[in-house]
Design a protein around this motif. Structure first.
Motif, PDB file in Angstrom:
ATOM      1  N   LEU A 100     -67.077 -16.667  15.944  1.00  0.00           N
ATOM      2  CA  LEU A 100     -66.977 -15.330  15.346  1.00  0.00           C
ATOM      3  C   LEU A 100     -65.859 -14.601  16.070  1.00  0.00           C
ATOM      4  N   MET A 155     -76.039 -13.951  16.390  1.00  0.00           N
ATOM      5  CA  MET A 155     -75.448 -15.232  15.993  1.00  0.00           C
ATOM      6  C   MET A 155     -76.421 -16.378  16.286  1.00  0.00           C
ATOM      7  N   LEU A 179     -73.704 -17.554   8.746  1.00  0.00           N
ATOM      8  CA  LEU A 179     -73.127 -16.481   9.563  1.00  0.00           C
ATOM      9  C   LEU A 179     -72.310 -15.522   8.707  1.00  0.00           C
TER      10      LEU A 179
END
Ligand code: ADP
Ligand code: ASP
Ligand code: MG
Length: 409
Positions: free
Chosen positions: A344, A359, A396
């Motif tokens: 990310l 996450m 995600l």
């Protein structure tokens, strides 16, 4: 009137019709009075074809001669575009990297640009000519031809834009900008109007191949206005910018992933000073880049060390580490080529806590086991089994509200 550097990637010059399409755009810009420098890649698939030819001669071809061969790929497209431009009445000249003195070091296959004089380009441009330059290539101080690493035409374009003081460097490709993640993996990915240099650099170095890392480094360092656009449809694309005061940056700008990873674990290593360097020293001496490194806290006087390398280096590293393991009395060495890294990225992360735990929770809910973790100020990376790549990235992407149609601003 401005000086514009445009770069067209392999698919954008993949056949004569597409080269015509490029010529038409260049002429439109020229007619608006702009000075034009156009950097081209080889036709898509051509660089791979040439590498395969070289490997058919020798699985580990001589690197100088490989560069000599790879230089031909871009020479084809620049000549074709210049011919096309001239046949449409637009004055143009094509040049190889060596002809316009893109001076590099001598690291064949991954050469770095040291200097570009730009004299010839400036004088020809002053005569009203469009300058077409071969991307991805240069010449060292001895006159040997070099290449800049895969995707290197991006770097040629940005370096030329910096050297010539261009008003904008436009990277034309087969997607219409930089997306929140690779749109080929997540169809819901959303195009970003802008992304900061810092984020783009992280995205590129964590596996998003839309721009070569060095091109982003160059653009940030020399303040080159850089834009990624589609060569097949009109649009504003994505502008790579500096962080602006007062502009609230999104928490997560994008998700990068890298399929080229492999991991090596040395277990039952005596827990004493110097062990990490005894294991990793010979790896770096063999010119193999190590990415993530994790060492567990020792319990019974022994510890484990796990690190990741490029998948192509896996077998070589296993050989090196197995040899070291014997000399330091390690219990076991295990390799795993079937892993990937998902990251990310977002400058907004700096001022927010809790992103890592979210996450991890999202991945856990999908039953995805995290093998390694690494964080920095603006990114969090995890290593997971290869089979979970798509599932992990998609989960995600949704959880961090990046999907198309979700307005996070
Ligand atoms: P070119 O040949 O034009 O240089 P590349 O294949 O090098 O094109 O780069 C464009 C590709 O990058 C896209 O087709 C896309 O699959 C991939 N890509 C990976 N991550 C991203 C991203 N975040 N945004 C857009 N494209 C991405
Ligand atoms: N033709 C080279 C490659 O395929 C350089 C580039 O396209 O940027 O990597
Ligand atoms: Mg590319």
């Amino acid at each position: 009137m401005a000086l514009i550097v445009q770069k067209y990637g392999g698919t954008s010059v993949g056949d004569v019709d597409r080269i015509r399409n490029v010529a038409e755009r260049v002429i439109r810009y020229r007619q608006q009075g702009h000075d034009m420098v156009v950097v081209l890649s080889a036709m898509s698939g051509e660089t791979n074809r040439l590498i395969a030819l070289a490997k058919a001669v020798n699985p580990e071809p001589d690197l100088r001669e490989l560069d000599m061969l790879l230089n031909t790929g871009e020479q084809t497209t620049i000549a074709l575009l210049a011919m096309m431009l001239k046949s449409k009445g637009c004055d143009a000249l094509s040049f190889t990297g060596a002809q316009v003195q893109i001076l590099t070091d001598n690291a064949h296959g991954k050469a770095r640009i040291l200097n570009i004089t730009g004299e010839r380009i400036r004088s020809e441009m002053a005569q009203g000519r469009v300058i077409v330059v071969a991307g991805f290539q240069g010449v060292d101080a001895q006159g040997n031809l070099t290449t800049l690493g895969r995707g290197g035409s991006d770097t040629t374009a940005v370096a030329l834009a910096a050297a010539l003081g261009a008003d904008e460097c436009q990277i034309y490709t087969d997607v219409d900008g930089v997306y929140t993640t690779d749109p080929r993996v997540v169809p819901e990915a959303r195009r970003l109007d802008r992304i900061t240099f810092e984020e783009m650099l992280e995205m590129a170095s964590l596996g998003s191949k839309v721009l070569q890392i060095r091109s982003v480094e160059f653009a940030g360092k020399y303040n080159v206005p850089l834009r990624v656009l589609s060569s097949f449809e009109e649009g504003e694309g994505t502008l790579i910018t500096y962080e602006e005061d007062g502009v609230e940056e999104p928490l997560i700008s994008g998700i990068a992933f890298n399929r080229d990873e492999a991991k090596v674990t040395v277990s039952g290593v005596p827990d004493q000073p110097g062990i990490a360097s005894q294991i990793l020293g010979p790896v770096s001496a063999a010119n193999i880049e190590v990415d993530m490194i994790v060492q567990n806290i020792g319990e019974d006087g022994t510890t484990d060390l796990t690190f990741t390398v490029h998948r192509n280096d896996h077998d070589k590293v296993m050989g090196i580490v197995n040899a070291v393991a014997k000399t330091i009395n390690a219990k076991d060495v295990k390799g795993d080529r079937k892993i990937v890294k998902i990251s990310l990225v977002g400058v907004g992360m700096r001022s927010h806590a809790g992103i890592a735990s979210k996450m991890f929770r999202v991945l856990a809910e999908e039953g995805i086991n995290i093998r390694m973790i690494s964080t920095s100020e603006i990114k969090i990376s995890v290593v997971v089994d290869e089979k979970y790549l798509e599932l992990g990235v998609r989960a995600l992407h949704t959880a961090f509200e990046l999907d198309e149609g979700v307005n996070i601003n």
